[in-house]
Design a protein around this motif. Structure first.
Motif, short mmCIF file in Angstrom:
data_model
loop_
_atom_site.label_atom_id
_atom_site.label_comp_id
_atom_site.label_asym_id
_atom_site.label_seq_id
_atom_site.Cartn_x
_atom_site.Cartn_y
_atom_site.Cartn_z
N GLU A 39 0.85 -1.21 0.00
CA GLU A 39 0.00 0.00 0.00
C GLU A 39 0.88 1.26 0.00
OE1 GLU A 39 -0.25 -2.49 2.15
OE2 GLU A 39 -2.29 -3.30 2.01
N ILE A 40 1.96 1.22 0.80
CA ILE A 40 2.85 2.39 0.87
C ILE A 40 3.62 2.53 -0.44
CG2 ILE A 40 4.79 3.47 2.09
CD1 ILE A 40 3.82 2.03 4.64
N GLU A 41 4.03 1.40 -1.01
CA GLU A 41 4.75 1.46 -2.29
C GLU A 41 3.87 2.03 -3.40
OE1 GLU A 41 6.88 -2.11 -3.28
OE2 GLU A 41 8.12 -1.98 -1.49
N ASN A 42 2.59 1.71 -3.35
CA ASN A 42 1.65 2.28 -4.33
C ASN A 42 1.55 3.80 -4.17
OD1 ASN A 42 1.06 -0.15 -5.50
ND2 ASN A 42 -0.74 -0.57 -4.24
N GLU A 43 1.54 4.23 -2.90
CA GLU A 43 1.49 5.68 -2.62
C GLU A 43 2.75 6.39 -3.13
OE1 GLU A 43 -0.57 7.96 0.92
OE2 GLU A 43 0.41 6.14 1.65
N ILE A 44 3.90 5.74 -2.91
CA ILE A 44 5.17 6.30 -3.40
C ILE A 44 5.14 6.41 -4.92
CG2 ILE A 44 7.66 5.81 -3.69
CD1 ILE A 44 7.58 4.68 -0.78
N SER A 45 4.61 5.38 -5.57
CA SER A 45 4.49 5.37 -7.03
C SER A 45 3.60 6.52 -7.52
CB SER A 45 3.94 4.02 -7.48
OG SER A 45 3.96 3.94 -8.87
N GLU A 46 2.49 6.74 -6.82
CA GLU A 46 1.56 7.85 -7.16
C GLU A 46 2.24 9.21 -6.96
OE1 GLU A 46 -2.11 7.55 -4.99
OE2 GLU A 46 -2.48 5.51 -5.69
N MET A 47 2.97 9.31 -5.86
CA MET A 47 3.67 10.57 -5.56
C MET A 47 4.71 10.85 -6.65
SD MET A 47 5.93 11.49 -2.16
CE MET A 47 6.55 13.14 -1.85
N ALA A 48 5.42 9.81 -7.07
CA ALA A 48 6.44 9.96 -8.11
C ALA A 48 5.81 10.39 -9.43
CB ALA A 48 7.21 8.65 -8.29
N THR A 49 4.65 9.81 -9.75
CA THR A 49 3.94 10.17 -10.99
C THR A 49 3.59 11.65 -10.98
OG1 THR A 49 3.05 7.94 -11.23
CG2 THR A 49 1.89 9.68 -12.41
N HIS A 50 3.13 12.14 -9.82
CA HIS A 50 2.78 13.56 -9.70
C HIS A 50 4.02 14.44 -9.84
CE1 HIS A 50 1.06 17.30 -8.34
NE2 HIS A 50 1.94 17.35 -7.35
N VAL A 51 5.11 14.05 -9.19
CA VAL A 51 6.35 14.84 -9.24
C VAL A 51 6.90 14.88 -10.67
CG1 VAL A 51 8.77 14.89 -8.50
CG2 VAL A 51 6.96 14.57 -6.81
N MET A 52 6.86 13.73 -11.36
CA MET A 52 7.35 13.69 -12.74
C MET A 52 6.50 14.57 -13.66
SD MET A 52 8.68 9.79 -13.42
CE MET A 52 7.23 8.97 -12.82
N ALA A 53 5.20 14.60 -13.40
CA ALA A 53 4.31 15.49 -14.17
C ALA A 53 4.70 16.95 -13.93
CB ALA A 53 2.85 15.25 -13.79
N MET A 54 5.05 17.29 -12.68
CA MET A 54 5.50 18.65 -12.36
C MET A 54 6.76 19.00 -13.16
SD MET A 54 5.04 19.04 -8.21
CE MET A 54 5.73 20.70 -8.14
N SER B 39 3.13 9.09 7.77
CA SER B 39 2.29 8.52 8.85
C SER B 39 2.03 7.03 8.64
CB SER B 39 0.97 9.29 8.98
OG SER B 39 0.21 9.18 7.80
N HIS B 40 1.83 6.61 7.38
CA HIS B 40 1.60 5.18 7.12
C HIS B 40 2.85 4.34 7.40
CE1 HIS B 40 -1.95 6.22 4.23
NE2 HIS B 40 -2.34 6.13 5.49
N SER B 41 4.03 4.91 7.09
CA SER B 41 5.28 4.18 7.34
C SER B 41 5.54 4.03 8.83
CB SER B 41 6.47 4.91 6.68
OG SER B 41 6.31 4.96 5.29
N ILE B 42 5.32 5.10 9.58
CA ILE B 42 5.51 5.05 11.05
C ILE B 42 4.55 4.03 11.66
CG2 ILE B 42 5.27 6.37 13.22
CD1 ILE B 42 7.76 7.20 11.61
N LYS B 43 3.30 4.05 11.19
CA LYS B 43 2.29 3.10 11.71
C LYS B 43 2.70 1.66 11.41
CE LYS B 43 -2.70 2.34 11.73
NZ LYS B 43 -3.58 1.75 10.76
N ALA B 44 3.17 1.41 10.17
CA ALA B 44 3.59 0.05 9.78
C ALA B 44 4.76 -0.43 10.63
CB ALA B 44 3.98 0.04 8.30
#
Length: 225
Positions: free
Chosen positions: A116-131, A166-171
């Motif tokens: 789940e966290i890796e998916n979030e990182i992937s989404e974040m990277a997609t947004h940053v690359m679009a920027m 927050s998700h990483s700390i929780k995990a």
């Protein structure tokens, strides 16, 4: 004659800057894919390619200094050269963060993963690359309004960072086996967040190019207005 030579030289460094930006975005894309897929050979490719990005930045800086020394540009012409020098330096730092992500990939040794966290990182990277892609378009078009919109979109980068944090700390709290990989998730999200900051820096240089004023595109200021 001198003017046409200046315009020709300026077009060349514009093209070099744009190509460097594309190379940096490709480095970010590869580094994230390497991290998510645990692809160490792809990560090593990113690290090896960074020398080429650094060389491009040094070449651009050299060409800009030569143009300033030989052509002695003023006002808008000088701003164009200063913008390329400053923005290419920001691109080079983005490339360094792509390398840092690649190095995180090489460190990870089959630790327990949290998809789940890796998916979030992937989404974040997609947004940053679009920027990154959009800021290159804004730069080519000298579009300060577009640059301001891109800077505003960095809010989403920060939101992703807080969520991954927050998700990483929780995990890590719930399962000690995720501590090592969780620390890597935090680092990678931090590198992406910094890349977003460098994109915002380039947005500021685009605004400077059109207005002659150096202004911080501070998200807090936008939120207040």
């Amino acid at each position: 004659m001198l003017r046409s030579q200046f315009e020709e030289d300026l077009t060349k460094i514009h093209d070099k800057f744009e190509k460097m930006g594309e190379d940096v975005n490709e480095a970010i894309r590869k580094s994230i894919r390497a991290f998510i897929d645990h692809d160490k050979s792809l990560a090593k490719e990113v690290i090896a390619d960074d020398e080429r990005i650094n060389a491009k930045e040094q070449d651009l800086e050299k060409k800009c200094f030569e143009m300033i020394a030989l052509q002695q540009p003023v006002t808008l012409d000088l701003r164009k050269i200063v913008t390329i020098m400053k923005a290419s330096s920001d691109l080079e730092r983005m490339g360094d963060h792509a390398v840092s992500i690649a190095k995180s990939t090489i460190r990870v040794k089959g630790n327990k993963r949290v998809l789940e966290i890796e998916n979030e990182i992937s989404e974040m990277a997609t947004h940053v690359m679009a920027m990154v892609s959009e800021v290159l378009i804004a730069y080519v078009n000298t579009d300060s309004q577009h640059a301001i919109e891109i800077a505003l979109s960095d809010k989403l980068t920060n939101k992703y960072f807080k969520s991954i944090y927050s998700h990483s700390i929780k995990a890590m709290q719930e399962n000690p086996e995720t501590v090592i990989v969780g620390a890597d998730y935090l680092q990678v999200a931090g590198y992406l967040e910094r890349i977003g900051d460098y994109v915002t820096n380039i947005c500021e240089w685009i605004v400077y190019l059109t207005t002659g004023k150096i202004e911080e595109l501070d998200l807090k200021n936008f939120e207040e207005n």
